[in-house]
Design a protein around this motif. Structure first.
Motif, PDB file in Angstrom:
ATOM      1  N   ARG B 115       0.845  -1.207   0.000  1.00 28.65           N
ATOM      2  CA  ARG B 115       0.000   0.000   0.000  1.00 28.65           C
ATOM      3  C   ARG B 115       0.874   1.248   0.000  1.00 28.65           C
ATOM      4  N   ALA B 116       0.320   2.287  -0.618  1.00 27.96           N
ATOM      5  CA  ALA B 116       1.079   3.532  -0.745  1.00 27.96           C
ATOM      6  C   ALA B 116       0.554   4.551   0.254  1.00 27.96           C
ATOM      7  N   GLY B 117       1.446   5.290   0.840  1.00 30.74           N
ATOM      8  CA  GLY B 117       1.061   6.356   1.771  1.00 30.74           C
ATOM      9  C   GLY B 117       0.703   7.629   1.010  1.00 30.74           C
ATOM     10  N   PRO B 118       0.358   8.668   1.757  1.00 34.69           N
ATOM     11  CA  PRO B 118       0.042   9.943   1.115  1.00 34.69           C
ATOM     12  C   PRO B 118       1.322  10.647   0.649  1.00 34.69           C
ATOM     13  N   ILE B 119       1.160  11.668  -0.151  1.00 30.65           N
ATOM     14  CA  ILE B 119       2.319  12.457  -0.576  1.00 30.65           C
ATOM     15  C   ILE B 119       2.858  13.219   0.628  1.00 30.65           C
ATOM     16  N   ARG B 120       4.153  13.113   0.847  1.00 32.65           N
ATOM     17  CA  ARG B 120       4.781  13.969   1.871  1.00 32.65           C
ATOM     18  C   ARG B 120       5.267  15.220   1.139  1.00 32.65           C
ATOM     19  N   TRP B 121       4.456  16.285   1.229  1.00 31.40           N
ATOM     20  CA  TRP B 121       4.708  17.460   0.400  1.00 31.40           C
ATOM     21  C   TRP B 121       5.922  18.239   0.865  1.00 31.40           C
ATOM     22  N   PRO B 122       6.801  18.594  -0.055  1.00 28.85           N
ATOM     23  CA  PRO B 122       7.853  19.545   0.328  1.00 28.85           C
ATOM     24  C   PRO B 122       7.210  20.921   0.530  1.00 28.85           C
ATOM     25  N   TYR B 123       7.892  21.795   1.255  1.00 26.64           N
ATOM     26  CA  TYR B 123       7.309  23.121   1.455  1.00 26.64           C
ATOM     27  C   TYR B 123       7.164  23.823   0.105  1.00 26.64           C
ATOM     28  N   PRO B 124       6.091  24.584  -0.042  1.00 27.00           N
ATOM     29  CA  PRO B 124       5.828  25.201  -1.340  1.00 27.00           C
ATOM     30  C   PRO B 124       6.474  26.568  -1.470  1.00 27.00           C
ATOM     31  N   LEU B 142       9.051  17.718  -6.069  1.00 25.61           N
ATOM     32  CA  LEU B 142       9.456  16.401  -5.573  1.00 25.61           C
ATOM     33  C   LEU B 142       8.369  15.860  -4.652  1.00 25.61           C
ATOM     34  N   HIS B 143       7.720  14.784  -5.070  1.00 31.41           N
ATOM     35  CA  HIS B 143       6.660  14.202  -4.249  1.00 31.41           C
ATOM     36  C   HIS B 143       7.143  12.880  -3.683  1.00 31.41           C
ATOM     37  N   LEU B 144       7.279  12.848  -2.378  1.00 30.05           N
ATOM     38  CA  LEU B 144       7.752  11.636  -1.701  1.00 30.05           C
ATOM     39  C   LEU B 144       6.554  10.802  -1.289  1.00 30.05           C
ATOM     40  N   ILE B 145       6.610   9.521  -1.581  1.00 29.87           N
ATOM     41  CA  ILE B 145       5.525   8.625  -1.176  1.00 29.87           C
ATOM     42  C   ILE B 145       6.153   7.357  -0.606  1.00 29.87           C
ATOM     43  N   ALA B 146       5.631   6.910   0.520  1.00 32.95           N
ATOM     44  CA  ALA B 146       6.154   5.677   1.111  1.00 32.95           C
ATOM     45  C   ALA B 146       5.307   4.500   0.642  1.00 32.95           C
ATOM     46  N   LEU B 147       5.982   3.430   0.283  1.00 39.18           N
ATOM     47  CA  LEU B 147       5.299   2.209  -0.139  1.00 39.18           C
ATOM     48  C   LEU B 147       5.552   1.151   0.941  1.00 39.18           C
ATOM     49  N   HIS B 148       4.461   0.616   1.492  1.00 43.93           N
ATOM     50  CA  HIS B 148       4.618  -0.369   2.572  1.00 43.93           C
ATOM     51  C   HIS B 148       4.382  -1.766   2.013  1.00 43.93           C
ATOM     52  N   ILE B 149       5.319  -2.666   2.291  1.00 44.71           N
ATOM     53  CA  ILE B 149       5.213  -4.049   1.799  1.00 44.71           C
ATOM     54  C   ILE B 149       4.840  -4.930   2.984  1.00 44.71           C
ATOM     55  N   ASP B 150       3.813  -5.748   2.802  1.00 42.09           N
ATOM     56  CA  ASP B 150       3.383  -6.669   3.853  1.00 42.09           C
ATOM     57  C   ASP B 150       4.512  -7.607   4.248  1.00 42.09           C
ATOM     58  N   PRO B 151       4.574  -7.948   5.523  1.00 44.75           N
ATOM     59  CA  PRO B 151       5.599  -8.927   5.924  1.00 44.75           C
ATOM     60  C   PRO B 151       5.376 -10.284   5.262  1.00 44.75           C
ATOM     61  N   ASP B 152       4.110 -10.557   4.832  1.00 42.27           N
ATOM     62  CA  ASP B 152       3.799 -11.874   4.256  1.00 42.27           C
ATOM     63  C   ASP B 152       4.165 -11.981   2.783  1.00 42.27           C
ATOM     64  N   TRP B 153       4.606 -10.895   2.232  1.00 48.44           N
ATOM     65  CA  TRP B 153       4.906 -10.920   0.792  1.00 48.44           C
ATOM     66  C   TRP B 153       5.984 -11.956   0.496  1.00 48.44           C
ATOM     67  N   PRO B 154       5.689 -12.891  -0.450  1.00 47.79           N
ATOM     68  CA  PRO B 154       6.655 -13.976  -0.686  1.00 47.79           C
ATOM     69  C   PRO B 154       7.968 -13.440  -1.249  1.00 47.79           C
ATOM     70  N   ALA B 155       9.036 -13.889  -0.640  1.00 50.27           N
ATOM     71  CA  ALA B 155      10.353 -13.440  -1.097  1.00 50.27           C
ATOM     72  C   ALA B 155      10.566 -13.898  -2.525  1.00 50.27           C
TER      73      ALA B 155
END
Lengths: 205, 816
Positions: B115-124, B142-155
């Protein structure tokens, strides 16, 4: 740095800023008398606030090239609202505040041509070349909508709906503030959302 | 063959039909497989294309989606960066786009477990658009977004990422654009986003990707981490923040940031460096809170910084949050703010006005700061009285004496009228000055008492005024009646055939002259501060306008009082000799203090504008004198000439006057244009010269004041004496001459190793203004002594060597 510290410059700038903020502070307030204006329409006729006494009025700022305006005209959403307003006896005025030479500026003939080609139904299209009317209303975007009651009191200012995008698909399911206001007025109620965020392209003053 | 043929024709058909019948499921299976394969292929083509699809080029920008690392570990998170490289002139938008526009919208297509997080906006940045303003980004977003990977995701299983982005890009006009970005990351056991894994993003070297990520992270605002208050009842909205947090100074646990008990022993002297912040801008999170385009002003009061914001259309109904961006010499810092709405008392110099904050006794708020209105009014009156005795009023003494002399032989009613007019003159000028000052303040300018003399244009015009008055008194010119005709007032009265009661017209003119005298006295005296006065004005300017004006007018009343009293009870003036030719001589004599004033103002001007400004002003005075002379000539001899000649000469005279004013007014542009640096240098040089001179003469050497110098000296454990002065403040100059440069004082300073800091407020200096306001003052002089390890001590505004020596003897101060 030195320059900015100079008192005259500071005072001058501050006065400008003060004048400017006065100008903005003079932007209309819902519940207060709507700002007066005197603007010609595409037929050369002069419109003032007095003309509109006794009628509910909707002012729609527009710029035909703006993607947000096109969203509502291409989908015929705006025309629908204009026809609906006409049915309810509400005066719909379209205002163009683009300065000469700026994008969106049109001649009276072009404006009439646009109205005809889009099958739009405003009572008149006002040409606010000087931007005075737009300035008085604090109009910032296209579209930007204002409603004035028969006594000349401003009762609504803001956006057309609550989906600030240029995507036609977003019209369905959006809360259309003009529809909502017309319904509430017809029911004799006060408007539930008198101020909303206008969205769109900035007006090219 | 035939048999076979025959067999074929028959049994062959049967056999075929058999096989077809038998094989149908098989064929169908094959067909199904093909279709499925084709569909899967098509689908995977559409959904999971090659990683090279992570870049979209439009007419106005190039958009890229970059993962920080190609390999990720299940249960971990990886940052993605959506980069817009914009063409010049084009911009995209922040989460609150401002008056128009639209922030980018991201739609992710991600497998379950990612799942993807929201945009962490740089100051405008603020992008002005005519009278409107947008909040957004130009050049690069520059739009920073965090992507979270489930621990169950098969290697080992690839992670397909698909992003549909819609954005609006605008210059003059706006273009909605969109792009589709695809990435495939690899999940890898034991390989998190550590540096060990080669995180090569498509088309980018590691270095560029790393730099972009670092840049994006640095631009994301930090949580502010301290309480912020917002008063949104009035206009402007007032946002109040603890200064220590902004300035990056460590906050002591007992600093009045949180409502805690005051602990006297733990107080540290906090130093004000408002100039450390070059620019401060607040970006509201939501539309409606503030006018996006309106100017924002800020001021520092004690421990608090207050930002004035123009309210938007719905200030009360949106979240009071946003981003504060401070530009300092070291770079830009940005914070996420979330304010608590609260009605705030005005920032008086008293810290205890702020809920939850404990006052710090006498540290930033001077002892004068807690005056009530009645006491302030009393102080103002006393200050006004004292103003008459201050050296800065010497130049007006001449005018006052003239006024008194003129009154001889008048009836009581006429004298009372005279006194009243003089008082009105003083009051009207103080009213105007106070109004101007309050107006500028309300508009956000950091001006203080005497601000008008910080303008070289004003100084030059004053120099011209005093020259004209001097010429008039000396008899070189005959001025018409009116405000400028101060000398004429006396002439009108005294040129009468006898000492009998003057006629009505003369009385009126004399009264007008008295009014002018009053206004002039106030004009000259106003930049000075007298004892009591600093406190009263410092208090007044933190109050609502009516209270402030009351204090300022009371000051004028105090100043006018002695003269008004003398007008009514002219016992003293009776002792003056009877009118006669001596009055003409006296008048001529009194022109000299006025010439001296002109000389002084020109000296002030050299401090402000350097030699060029002086030259220009002298030319202006020359043209002025010429114009006046010409007009005088036309007035006296004009009747002998032809009408066109008369008219032409008169026009030339007026043109000269106008020219003189224009020349003086141009000093403003002179400063702005070329002396913006040289004037500063000139001032610096002047201070240095003065210091060298002083050193050469063995008197007190000084260093120019700066917050940093003061800071450093106190940190070093040195005692410091701060002298806030201005070239146009005669009281300051007299104090320096009399008290501060005496041998005994210089010796005492040297013995105690006291650092003598001199702040020059001749020109506008916000650093010094802020320092003054910390002590509840609004004008110079201000003398503050910082004894070692003790609280700073404010000295009186009239210094004697004894007073200074006594201050140096205070406990903790110096030798012992």
């Amino acid at each position: 740095m030195q320059q900015a510290q100079h008192p005259l410059l500071t005072i001058g700038l501050t006065l400008c800023a003060a004048l400017f903020s006065l100008n903005l502070a003079a932007a209309p307030e819902v519940g207060a008398p709507a700002p007066d204006f005197s603007v010609i329409d595409t037929k050369g006729e002069v419109w003032t606030l007095d003309h509109l006494k006794g009628k509910t009025t909707i002012l729609e700022w527009t710029n035909h090239d703006c993607p947000y305006v096109r969203k509502h005209y291409d989908s015929r959403n705006m025309q629908r609202l204009q026809h609906k307003a006409a049915e309810e006896g509400v005066v719909w005025l379209t205002v163009i505040s683009s300065a000469p030479g700026k994008q969106g500026h049109v001649s009276p003939e072009q404006a009439d041509e646009l109205t005809a080609s889009r099958e739009a139904a405003p009572v008149a299209v006002l040409l606010d070349e000087s931007g005075e009317m737009g300035g008085a209303y604090g109009a910032s975007t296209t579209p930007h909508l204002f409603m004035i009651d028969p006594e000349g009191t401003l009762i609504y200012m803001g956006g057309i709906d609550d989906r600030p995008t240029s995507d036609v698909a977003d019209i369905d399911g959006a809360t259309n503030y003009v529809d909502q206001a017309l319904a509430e007025l017809a029911a004799g109620e006060a408007l539930s959302t008198p101020v909303t965020r206008p969205y769109g392209c900035s007006i090219k003053y | 063959m035939t048999v076979f043929d025959k067999g074929w024709t028959l049994s062959g058909w049967r056999r075929t039909a058999f096989w077809v019948r038998r094989g149908l499921p098989f064929w169908l299976l094959i067909l199904f497989w093909f279709i499925t394969a084709a569909a899967v292929a098509a689908a995977s083509d559409a959904e999971f294309p090659e990683a090279s699809d992570a870049e979209v080029v439009t007419d106005h920008l190039t958009a890229r989606l970059i993962p920080e690392f190609q390999h990720v570990m299940p249960g971990d998170r990886v940052d993605l960066l959506l980069v817009f490289d914009l063409q010049p002139g084009w911009h995209t938008y922040w989460r609150n786009p401002g008056d128009s526009g639209e922030p980018p919208r991201l739609t992710w297509t991600l497998p379950d477990g990612v799942r993807a997080g929201p945009i962490r906006w740089p100051y405008p940045e603020r992008i002005p658009v005519g009278p409107l303003a947008n909040y957004g980004y130009s050049e690069q977003a520059l739009h920073l977004i965090a992507l979270h990977i489930d621990p169950d995701w098969p290697a080992g299983q690839p992670i397909p990422i698909l992003l549909d982005a819609n954005w609006l890009v605008c210059a003059e006009h706006c273009i909605p654009e969109s792009g589709r970005f695809a990435l495939t990351l690899t999940a890898q056991l034991g390989a998190s986003g550590g540096g060990a894994v080669s995180g090569d993003a498509e088309g980018l070297g590691d270095a560029e990707a790393n730099a972009l990520f670092a840049q994006a992270r640095a631009a994301v605002p930090q949580p502010f981490g301290a309480p912020v208050l917002l008063d949104r009842d009035g206009s402007p909205l007032r946002l109040r923040l603890p200064w220590a947090k902004l300035s990056g100074q460590p906050i002591e646990p007992n600093e009045p940031i949180e409502p805690v008990e005051s602990n006297q022993s733990n107080q540290s002297v906090q130093l004000k460096q408002p100039d450390a912040i070059k620019q401060l801008e607040f970006f509201a999170d939501e539309w409606g809170m503030i006018e996006h385009a309106a100017a924002q002003t800020w001021q520092l009061r004690g421990d608090w910084l207050e930002l004035a914001l123009s309210p938007g259309a719905t200030p009360a109904s949106v979240a009071p949050s946003g981003v504060l961006v401070a530009t300092t010499a070291d770079g830009v810092r940005a914070w996420e703010l979330s304010a608590t709405p609260q009605s705030l008392p005005p920032l008086a110099a008293s810290a205890d006005a702020i809920p939850g904050a404990m006052p710090k006794a006498g540290q930033h708020s001077g002892p004068d700061a807690t005056l009530g209105l009645p006491l302030a009014l009393l102080f103002a009156f006393l200050g006004g009285l004292a103003l008459n005795l201050m050296p800065c009023v010497f130049p007006v003494l001449a005018i006052k004496l003239m006024g008194l002399a003129e009154q001889r032989g008048l009836a009581l009613a006429a004298r009372a009228w005279h006194g009243l007019m003089y008082s009105s003159g003083v009051l009207v000028f103080f009213g105007l000055l106070g109004g101007g000052l309050l107006g500028l303040r309300a508009a956000g300018a950091a001006v203080g008492w005497g601000f008008q003399l910080q303008s070289p244009v004003f100084v030059a015009l004053m120099a011209g005024l005093f020259l004209v008055l001097g010429l008039s008194l000396s008899g070189a010119l005959t001025l018409g009646s009116g405000l400028m005709g101060l000398g004429a007032g006396g002439r009108l009265l005294n040129a009468g055939p006898n000492t009998g009661p003057p006629d009505r017209v003369r009385l009126d003119r004399a009264a007008l002259a008295a009014f002018g005298t009053g206004a002039l006295a106030a004009l000259v005296a106003a930049p000075c501060t007298a004892p009591f006065m600093g406190a009263a004005i410092g208090y007044a300017l933190t109050q609502p306008w009516f209270a402030a004006l009351a204090v300022i007018l009371t000051l004028g009343l105090g100043m006018a009082f002695p003269f008004a009293l003398l007008s009514l009870f002219p016992a003293w003036t009776r002792r003056l000799p009877r009118p006669g030719p001596w009055m003409e001589r006296l008048k001529q004599l009194l022109a000299f203090p006025l010439f001296a004033t002109t000389a002084w103002l020109l000296w002030v001007l050299t401090q402000q504008t350097g030699p060029n400004g002086l030259a220009q002003t002298l030319i202006s005075l020359l043209v002025l004198a010429f114009g006046l002379w010409l007009l005088d000539v036309v007035r006296q001899d004009g009747h002998r000439w032809q009408r066109p000649a008369r008219l032409g000469l008169r026009l030339l005279g007026f043109a000269s006057l106008l020219m003189a004013i224009v020349l003086a007014a141009q000093l403003g542009t002179l400063i702005d244009a070329d002396t913006s640096t040289s004037a500063g240098d000139g001032r610096q040089q002047a201070i240095q010269q003065a210091t060298q001179q002083a050193q050469a003469q063995g008197v007190l050497p000084s260093m120019p004041y700066s917050a940093a110098t003061l800071d450093a000296a106190l940190a070093e454990g040195r005692s410091v004496f701060v002298n806030m002065t201005a070239a146009w403040c005669i009281t300051c100059l007299v104090n320096e001459r009399v008290a501060l440069t005496s041998d005994r004082v210089a010796q005492a300073f040297a013995e105690r190793d006291v650092l003598y800091l001199k702040g020059d407020w001749t020109n506008h200096d916000s650093d010094i203004s802020a320092y003054l306001s910390d002590f509840g003052r609004d004008g110079v002089p201000l003398y503050v002594y910082y004894p070692l390890g003790a609280e700073p001590q404010v000295l009186p505004q009239l210094l004697t060597p004894g007073l200074v020596l006594e201050a140096l003897e205070t406990p903790g101060g110096g030798s012992n």
